[in-house]
Design a protein around this motif. Structure first.
Motif, short mmCIF file in Angstrom:
data_model
loop_
_atom_site.label_atom_id
_atom_site.label_comp_id
_atom_site.label_asym_id
_atom_site.label_seq_id
_atom_site.Cartn_x
_atom_site.Cartn_y
_atom_site.Cartn_z
N ASP A 85 -34.52 9.11 56.98
CA ASP A 85 -35.76 8.39 56.70
C ASP A 85 -35.82 7.10 57.51
N ARG A 140 -41.34 13.36 54.55
CA ARG A 140 -40.10 13.35 53.79
C ARG A 140 -40.10 14.58 52.88
N TYR A 163 -51.71 1.74 47.29
CA TYR A 163 -51.30 3.08 46.86
C TYR A 163 -51.12 3.16 45.35
N LEU A 213 -50.24 14.87 45.31
CA LEU A 213 -49.50 13.89 44.53
C LEU A 213 -50.28 13.51 43.27
N SER A 262 -43.26 6.54 41.93
CA SER A 262 -42.12 6.21 42.79
C SER A 262 -40.99 7.21 42.57
N SER A 279 -40.96 10.20 44.89
CA SER A 279 -40.73 10.08 46.32
C SER A 279 -39.43 10.76 46.73
N GLY A 288 -43.89 11.86 47.16
CA GLY A 288 -44.49 10.53 47.07
C GLY A 288 -45.22 10.14 48.34
N VAL A 289 -45.58 8.87 48.38
CA VAL A 289 -46.22 8.30 49.56
C VAL A 289 -45.23 8.37 50.72
N GLN A 290 -45.71 8.74 51.91
CA GLN A 290 -44.79 8.97 53.03
C GLN A 290 -44.56 7.70 53.85
N ALA A 304 -45.39 2.91 51.22
CA ALA A 304 -44.64 3.10 49.98
C ALA A 304 -45.50 2.57 48.85
N ASP A 305 -45.18 2.95 47.62
CA ASP A 305 -45.86 2.36 46.48
C ASP A 305 -44.96 1.27 45.90
N ALA A 320 -41.59 2.36 44.53
CA ALA A 320 -40.67 2.77 45.60
C ALA A 320 -40.07 1.55 46.29
#
Lengths: 525, 320, 267
Positions: free
Chosen positions: A379, A400, C70, C133, C204, C207, C212-214, C218-219, C222
């Motif tokens: 990542d 991911r 997000y 999601l 979160s 993820s 999750g958010v890529q 991020a949220d 996360a």
């Protein structure tokens, strides 16, 4: 940092001429202790104390934990294996094979090998080690129902048979001067003949298995009838705490003594609090995998451009906080005697990368990149590359995916993704497993007939300088043409409590190459 | 119809329906497992899976049998009280689950013991003093605490009480427990962390339900008749609020078995939540199925109890 | 009525700040969200990095500003769906015993499917995207909303005035919408506020499943998770996202409570 491995020029020399290495193990063992003490900056000249219970927490364990050497797959398994079993050989701190259950290994042509077993060795149940046990332990890998992870190596052994009770004859499909090293890989640990039940371990190792509860914990107690150097510790308890912070906190609160896989960001904090950190530089890496047989990867300029986008210094400093060595898109680490220093270093050059992307007709394109926690830190590596990609006029779409099922459904299947390779003891092993045309894990799908020929040539050759030359050329080929980008060789980082003594770095893996239990002792135990 | 006979029939009906639901759940889990992809052989071999190694391992695990046949085999075994053996460890599933289930029930029980009384008391008090400072403080504190991720709460607690102060152990190992004092020490941190998460829903629903009941016409009428405040709350408002409260308690507690994976991992506590995660990760389907049955059964027991409590507490519901 | 007004003001301010940051935050971000801008990691607050830097040396302020978008957007939509579907079926279940039977069993089964399996199936069959999601989050939290609405509605349906309405010969939809629902607004809104918190936290948690958010986005949850190693030295990188999440949810719940708390049952 705790010191690096001095490269050495003499690798398994003379193996082909049949050499008796009796007694070498003990000599190496004595060297170990002083090196460990000096390296860790602890007061020297203290004799190891016998006894005590060491509590170890590793990062992974599950109901798939196993005591079957053939099935071992995670650090926790290897640690257990090293406690309860022995191999015919064992790899020392210079990546060379030393005799263990084998007393001598002889060959004339690197194809037919005779292994003489050490006399007087007993399994934990009291029975004596015989050639039959060795034959069983090596041959069972061929049975698909065993689910062995070392099957590829076992398949090279066309014949394994006992000669009397104390000798084993191994015939290979082709000459391979590295057999003594192959015999040291953890899957070839020796079990008692006809063992099918691995609920407890019956090995010859320095510890007896007192308790084994998969996914919960295992306990080993010192084997006082051990044939070799006895362990210092009285007892070792090993379990896992998957949460990185929780593992460190348990160490710092004094609940446990030794942990692996620590976050490099907390090293200073640990040291300030009086805890030790063991850095083991290894040849393990997380690699960018670009399939050269599909998608954009078919275009060599794309592959080169992707490799040029790797800002290796930033990755080393930001992701690994300096606990990694810059790599050069080929898998042989600088610590290896076969390392070729003349391969030109690939720089970070987003401008040239941009030029190559445009040349490949990809200006402004969006490239999907698959990452997963299964491939360690992929990542973060992808994120650093993503930021660099902006300067090369291209967009990365990081996807991911779950670690669950990653190796079967994403790895080597997606056009651009990541792999994760642990250190291998010889160039032959890593090239055979990951780069030859027929390699089971030819990650990028790169095939080169000349590379394959060179591989066979080096494998059967017993002349060291010729081997080094051939492996050197192969490194250049991988660097230039394969779809693999290797940014860094990553160090393993372990941490231990103030009472723990005797740890020192070993090549290949952390926790002293998983064999800490044989070497460590507890101060004040 | 007498009350006790009525209750017996009600409970019998619910049990029958629960058993039927469990059967449907096992079918659903089976169907989902087919969609999930991958099998135990792939999971065990991981990075080293080659086609022939996979085939061999599959055969030795009987994974070459069709999936419906394996499911039926498991179901028939379960009806005879034997959930079978784990594909991955080769051990009897019953023996693998029993100690972990006991651990989980102990942790859940202790958490319930702490969180339910605290939540009900705070919820009722907040409702009685609704709009006041106490109510606001409880409200803000509840939401504030529950919106902190539980791994953060647990990690902070360990940093303070185990790493810095050395008052409590960082790991919760039952092996060291030989007295009530030790039990409290070992469970203090995980129970506290879990309670922080579970109390919120109960406090809020209790407060809301009691508030509603207190403003209803019949409580208003009772108030006009001069019923003292304490009896007004406990005697008139509360019985009418018990349904939603019981439901909130059941929902909160139902998460204490399967939903505590973070706590089990951080405190290295061997419970069924981790077993389930392992089982799914290794595609150990008989184990997944059996643990899913246990989670579902415990959920059904809790919500059915809540339903029955609601019906008993509110006589009017019986006539529905 | 001074207190509620203050509470409302505080709540509305917090929600407003979160909304504002969700709308224009990313535009205000001083650095690129994925750029490594600091040689050190987990730096404390400074003029250059007001909220310090994260575990890779990225600017935390920029990341929090973007993450808020997000968390606010995804959690709100997902909670809205879960609550609407849950309330709709909850009320339907409360109005008929046969329907109740079917719906309750259905949701019991949904809740019994291990969320890990469910997540894996979703990701393998639908892939990762923001709508998937949101859908996943909504599905996970619908059964709870259903049971809560059902329990509340059953309680109200048994009250006298409903019986009276029934005997007046009012239709089912009239009874549900005009008589039952208004009496549930308070508790249902309270439930909504809490469910929002759960959704924001699970967001979160997903993820690690890849749902999750890529990256590089991020949220808020996360952000807390990826910077947890900084907790030991009090890095702002872990504290501020947690604080942002808590103030958002506290603000939302304060607003909900004050807007619906004063509302009385109509009869």
């Amino acid at each position: 940092m705790i010191g690096t491995l001095a490269p050495h020029g003499v690798a398994p020399d003379g193996m082909a001429h049949g050499i008796d290495r009796r007694g070498l193990l003990r000599v190496a063992g004595a060297g170990v202790l002083s090196a460990g003490l000096a390296g860790c900056g602890l007061p020297v000249a203290r004799t190891p104390i016998k006894g005590g219970r060491l509590r170890v927490a590793t990062a992974t364990s599950s109901t798939a934990d196993t005591l079957d050497p053939a099935k071992q797959g995670i650090a926790t398994d290897y640690c257990r294996g090293a406690m309860f079993y022995d191999g015919l050989t064992v790899i020392d701190e210079h990546s060379r094979p030393q005799m263990a259950l084998a007393e001598a290994i002889e060959t004339r042509d690197a194809r037919e090998w005779t292994i003489k077993l050490r006399p007087g060795v007993r399994f934990h149940d009291g029975t004596a080690l015989t050639a039959r046990d060795v034959v069983y332990s090596l041959r069972r890998h061929l049975d698909p129902a065993v689910g062995s992870k070392a099957r590829v190596f076992a398949q090279q052994m066309t014949e394994v048979r006992a000669i009397g009770t104390d000798q084993v004859r191994i015939t290979l499909s082709g000459p391979n001067a590295d057999l003594p090293i192959i015999l040291a890989i953890p899957h070839f640990l020796i079990v008692r003949a006809d063992t099918t039940d691995f609920r407890l371990a019956n090995g010859t190792g320095p510890f007896r298995c007192r308790e084994f509860d998969p996914g919960i914990r295992s306990v080993g107690v010192r084997n006082d009838d051990y044939w070799g150097t006895h362990a210092h510790l009285g007892e070792v308890e090993i379990f896992s705490i998957a949460d990185d912070s929780a593992r460190v906190n348990a160490l710092m609160s004094g609940d446990i003594d030794l942990i692996n896989e620590i976050n490099p960001r907390i090293i200073n904090q640990l040291k300030r609090a009086g805890f030790g950190v063991l850095e083991s530089p290894s040849g393990g890496y997380t690699d960018l995998v670009i399939r050269v047989d599909q998608g954009h990867g078919r275009h060599p300029d794309f592959v080169t451009a992707m490799k040029l986008l790797m800002n290796r210094e930033t990755m080393r400093d930001a992701i690994f906080r300096g606990y990694a060595k810059i790599a050069n898109d080929q898998p042989i680490p600088p610590s290896s005697p076969y390392f070729n220093p003349t391969v030109p270093k690939r720089p970070f050059d987003p401008e040239r990368a941009g030029f190559l992307f445009r040349k490949a007709g990809l200006a402004g394109a969006t490239i999907p990149i698959v990452t997963s926690t299964a491939a360690n830190k992929s990542d973060d590596i992808a994120v650093v590359m993503q930021d660099a990609a902006r300067h090369a006029g291209i967009k990365f779409d990081i996807r991911r995916v779950p670690a669950d099922g990653y190796w079967t459904s994403s790895w080597m299947k997606v056009p651009v993704g990541f792999g994760n390779v642990n250190a291998r003891p010889t160039p032959d092993i890593i090239f055979t497993q990951f780069f030859s045309s027929t390699a089971p894990w030819n990650e990028s799908g790169w095939k080169d007939a000349r590379f394959d020929r060179l591989l066979l040539l080096a494998r059967g050759d017993t002349d060291e300088s010729r081997r080094r030359q051939i492996y050197g050329e192969m490194q250049q080929m991988v660097h230039d043409h394969s779809g693999i980008g290797i940014p860094l060789f990553v160090s393993s980082l372990d941490a231990y409590g103030p009472k723990v003594r005797g740890l020192r770095p070993m090549p290949g893996a952390g926790l002293m190459g998983y064999r800490f239990a044989s070497h460590v002792w507890l101060d004040g135990a | 119809m007498t009350a006790s006979l009525w209750v017996t029939r009600l409970i019998a009906g619910r049990i029958a329906s629960a058993v039927f639901t469990l059967f449907l759940v096992s079918l659903a889990v089976f169907a989902v497992s087919l969609l999930m992809g991958g099998d135990a052989a792939e999971a065990i071999l991981g990075q080293s899976a080659t086609p022939e190694a996979l085939a061999g391992l599959r055969a030795s695990m009987h994974l070459d049998q069709p999936a419906p046949q394996r499911y039926l085999g498991w179901l028939i075994g379960l009806l005879h009280g034997d959930p079978g053996t784990s594909l991955v460890t080769g051990r009897p599933i019953g023996g693998m689950i029993a100690p972990r289930l006991a651990n989980s029930l102990l942790l859940a029980g202790l958490t319930a013991l702490v969180s339910v009384p605290v939540a009900l008391t705070l919820g009722i008090l907040a409702a009685v003093k609704r709009g006041g400072t106490f109510d606001r403080v409880v409200g803000i504190a509840t939401i504030g605490i529950v919106s902190v991720p539980e791994f953060l709460i647990a990690t902070v607690a360990v940093l303070i009480f185990a790493v810095t102060l050395h008052w409590l152990p960082a790991l919760s190992s039952l092996r060291d427990v030989d007295s009530i004092y030790e039990l409290l020490r070992v469970f203090a941190l995980p129970v506290m962390s879990l309670a922080c998460v579970t109390v919120a829903q109960m406090i809020r629903m209790t407060r809301a339900a009691v508030c509603d009941a207190l403003t209803s016409s019949y409580v208003e009428a009772a108030r006009l008749k001069g019923v003292p405040p304490r009896r007004l709350v406990l005697g008139h408002a509360l019985p009418n609020a018990i349904g939603p409260i019981a439901n909130a308690v059941a929902l909160s507690l139902s998460a204490l078995l399967g939903g505590v994976i973070v706590i089990e991992v951080i405190f290295n506590y061997p419970g069924v939540a981790r077993l389930m995660v392992d089982a799914v990760a290794t595609r150990d389907m008989p184990l997944v199925q059996t643990v899913a049955m246990i989670f579902s059964a415990s959920y059904l027991v809790l919500v059915t109890t809540a339903d029955i409590v609601a019906i008993l507490a509110n006589p009017r519901l019986r006539h529905q | 009525m001074r207190r509620p007004r203050i509470a409302l003001a505080v709540g509305a301010t917090l929600v407003g700040a979160a909304l504002l940051s969700a709308l224009v935050g990313p535009l205000l971000a001083p650095h690129s969200i994925g750029a490594v801008v600091d040689l050190d990691v987990f730096s404390p607050s400074s003029a250059a990095f007001p909220l310090g830097t994260d575990y890779l040396g990225r600017d935390v302020l920029s990341r929090v500003l973007t993450a808020t978008r997000y968390t606010v957007f995804i959690s709100f939509v997902a909670t809205m769906i879960a609550a609407s579907v849950g309330i709709f079926f909850g009320l339907a279940a409360a109005s008929g015993s046969w329907l109740d039977m079917v719906l309750s069993r259905l949701f019991d089964i949904v809740i019994a499917i291990p969320s890990l399996m469910f997540g894996l199936v979703v990701i393998t069959s639908l892939g990762a995207s923001i709508p998937v999601l949101i859908g996943t989050l909504a599905v996970v939290y619908t059964p709870g909303a259903f049971r809560t609405a059902r329990a509340l509605a059953l309680n109200v349906a048994a009250l006298d005035f409903i019986t009276v309405a029934r005997s007046r010969g009012e239709g089912l939809s009239y009874i549900v919408l005009r008589e039952i629902l208004p009496n549930l607004i308070g508790p249902l809104a309270a439930d909504f506020g809490l469910r929002f918190v759960f959704v924001a936290l699970l967001l979160s948690g997903l993820s690690f499943l890849g749902l999750g958010v890529q990256p590089p986005y991020a949220d808020l949850g996360a952000l807390v998770r990826e910077n947890i190693a900084g907790l030991g030295f009090g890095a702002p990188a872990v504290l501020f996202p947690a604080l942002a999440l808590a103030s958002l949810t506290v603000g939302l719940n304060l607003t909900i409570d004050t807007l619906t708390g004063g509302r009385k049952a109509t009869r």
